[in-house]
Structure formats: C-alpha cells, structure tokens
Design a protein around this motif. Structure first.
Motif, PDB file in Angstrom:
ATOM      1  N   HIS A 121      -0.018   3.936   1.567  1.00 15.08           N
ATOM      2  CA  HIS A 121      -0.285   4.623   2.833  1.00 15.08           C
ATOM      3  C   HIS A 121       0.715   4.226   3.910  1.00 15.08           C
ATOM      4  O   HIS A 121       1.348   5.076   4.523  1.00 15.08           O
ATOM      5  CB  HIS A 121      -1.723   4.311   3.290  1.00 15.08           C
ATOM      6  CG  HIS A 121      -2.102   4.953   4.577  1.00 15.08           C
ATOM      7  ND1 HIS A 121      -2.836   4.301   5.536  1.00 15.08           N
ATOM      8  CD2 HIS A 121      -1.847   6.194   5.062  1.00 15.08           C
ATOM      9  CE1 HIS A 121      -3.023   5.120   6.559  1.00 15.08           C
ATOM     10  NE2 HIS A 121      -2.439   6.271   6.294  1.00 15.08           N
TER      11      HIS A 121
ATOM     12  N   MET B  57      -6.394  -2.673   5.036  1.00 15.20           N
ATOM     13  CA  MET B  57      -6.017  -2.078   6.320  1.00 15.20           C
ATOM     14  C   MET B  57      -6.874  -0.851   6.637  1.00 15.20           C
ATOM     15  O   MET B  57      -7.592  -0.830   7.627  1.00 15.20           O
ATOM     16  CB  MET B  57      -4.529  -1.697   6.288  1.00 15.20           C
ATOM     17  CG  MET B  57      -3.981  -1.287   7.620  1.00 15.20           C
ATOM     18  SD  MET B  57      -3.847  -2.718   8.697  1.00 15.20           S
ATOM     19  CE  MET B  57      -3.524  -1.941  10.251  1.00 15.20           C
ATOM     20  N   HIS B  58      -6.811   0.194   5.821  1.00 18.65           N
ATOM     21  CA  HIS B  58      -7.575   1.425   6.076  1.00 18.65           C
ATOM     22  C   HIS B  58      -8.480   1.797   4.910  1.00 18.65           C
ATOM     23  O   HIS B  58      -9.102   2.861   4.928  1.00 18.65           O
ATOM     24  CB  HIS B  58      -6.644   2.604   6.381  1.00 18.65           C
ATOM     25  CG  HIS B  58      -5.694   2.344   7.511  1.00 18.65           C
ATOM     26  ND1 HIS B  58      -4.331   2.210   7.315  1.00 18.65           N
ATOM     27  CD2 HIS B  58      -5.920   2.173   8.832  1.00 18.65           C
ATOM     28  CE1 HIS B  58      -3.745   1.979   8.488  1.00 18.65           C
ATOM     29  NE2 HIS B  58      -4.689   1.940   9.412  1.00 18.65           N
TER      30      HIS B  58
ATOM     31  N   ILE C 128      -7.947   2.456   1.467  1.00 15.53           N
ATOM     32  CA  ILE C 128      -7.626   3.235   0.258  1.00 15.53           C
ATOM     33  C   ILE C 128      -8.003   2.403  -0.961  1.00 15.53           C
ATOM     34  O   ILE C 128      -7.720   1.196  -1.014  1.00 15.53           O
ATOM     35  CB  ILE C 128      -6.120   3.593   0.210  1.00 15.53           C
ATOM     36  CG1 ILE C 128      -5.809   4.662   1.251  1.00 15.53           C
ATOM     37  CG2 ILE C 128      -5.725   4.080  -1.182  1.00 15.53           C
ATOM     38  CD1 ILE C 128      -4.355   5.098   1.257  1.00 15.53           C
TER      39      ILE C 128
ATOM     40  N   CYS D  28      -7.249  -1.570  -0.255  1.00 19.79           N
ATOM     41  CA  CYS D  28      -6.374  -2.036   0.816  1.00 19.79           C
ATOM     42  C   CYS D  28      -7.227  -2.441   2.000  1.00 19.79           C
ATOM     43  O   CYS D  28      -8.095  -1.673   2.445  1.00 19.79           O
ATOM     44  CB  CYS D  28      -5.375  -0.948   1.209  1.00 19.79           C
ATOM     45  SG  CYS D  28      -4.287  -1.474   2.558  1.00 19.79           S
TER      46      CYS D  28
ATOM     47  N   CYS E 285       0.830  -1.194   0.000  1.00 19.06           N
ATOM     48  CA  CYS E 285       0.000   0.000   0.000  1.00 19.06           C
ATOM     49  C   CYS E 285       0.870   1.252   0.000  1.00 19.06           C
ATOM     50  O   CYS E 285       1.983   1.242   0.525  1.00 19.06           O
ATOM     51  CB  CYS E 285      -0.891  -0.028   1.237  1.00 19.06           C
ATOM     52  SG  CYS E 285      -2.102   1.294   1.291  1.00 19.06           S
TER      53      CYS E 285
HETATM   54  S1  FES Z   1      -2.112   0.657   5.013  1.00 20.33           S
HETATM   55 FE1  FES Z   1      -3.336   0.570   3.224  1.00 20.33          FE
HETATM   56  S2  FES Z   1      -4.858   2.040   3.559  1.00 20.33           S
HETATM   57 FE2  FES Z   1      -3.573   2.228   5.302  1.00 20.33          FE
END
Ligand code: FES
Length: 132
Positions: free
Chosen positions: A63, A87-88, A90, A85, A61
């Motif tokens: 981010h 995780m958060h 995106i 993604c 990612c």
């Molecule tokens: S690590 Fe991928 S959106 Fe935050």
C-alpha cells in the motif's frame, strides 16, 4: 608432494546463505524480522512459519512504503491466519503474500527464497545480502 586436499570453493548457494535462526526457534505462527540489503538498499525481511512451512517476504507493505510492523511488533492478525500491516490493516495470505483486502487486491508482498536444512533456516534469495 602435498597430501592436503585441494581448496574447496563455495557454491553460489553457500555464498548467499544468510542464517535466520535454528528451526526449533521458529515455531508455528512465529516470525523473525531480519535486517538485510535488498537490491543494494537497507531493508528487512519477515521470516515466518505457517502450516509447518517457512515463508519469507520483504518487510514492505504494497500500500505504502512502510514496514508491516511499523506501528507494533505483531505481523499476524488476531485469527493467526493472515499477515496484517499495522499501518492501515491490509491483510495478506501468509503462503503467497497476496493481498486479501479490497485495498490493493491483486498485489502481493515480495517473496524471498528460504531454505530449511540441517535444523537451520536460511534466506537464500539472490537479491538479498548481509546488511553490513
Ligand atoms: S501502509 Fe500497509 S496498509 Fe497502508
């Protein structure tokens, strides 16, 4: 005098081709996560089919240094028109790797070269090596 043909040398492309899977095994909106070495470091690549074309990105990612599939196996969003993604959240354009989210706007996934030929899909990127 020998009648055998001269030894064949492999082209640079042949040497760096890394088999992903048969073309028939990567259908629309499907993906594969392939272990690779990228710039000498252990990484993984996402290889996917979208709009009939094959695309590949480094599985990292923009981010944070996380795999897109770090929280669950899927990489497409629920509409199947973006990568997401886990995780958060995106989201990325699957054809360019560009972030479609405000967070990290203007950034993009690292695209990797691929080749689909003779019913097989390969990674052919100069920066990519077999993981072992
Ligand atoms: S690590 Fe991928 S959106 Fe935050």
């Amino acid at each position: 005098m020998s009648s055998s043909s001269p030894p064949q040398t492999l082209s640079a492309l042949e040497r760096r081709k890394l088999l992903v899977c048969p073309s028939a095994d990567l259908k629309e909106h499907q993906h594969r996560i392939i272990p690779i070495r990228f710039k000498q470091a252990p990484q993984s690549a996402i290889v996917l089919r979208f709009g009939g074309q094959v695309y590949a990105y480094l599985n990292q990612c923009v981010h944070m240094v996380r795999r897109l599939d770090c929280m669950h196996d899927g990489i497409f969003d629920t509409d199947q028109d973006s990568l997401r993604c886990s995780m958060h959240g995106i989201v990325y354009d699957p054809t360019t790797g560009a972030s479609k989210s405000v967070l990290c706007a203007g950034e993009r996934l690292e695209a990797l070269r691929t080749l689909e030929i003779d019913g097989q899909i390969y990674l052919t990127d100069k920066r990519v090596r077999h993981p072992t």
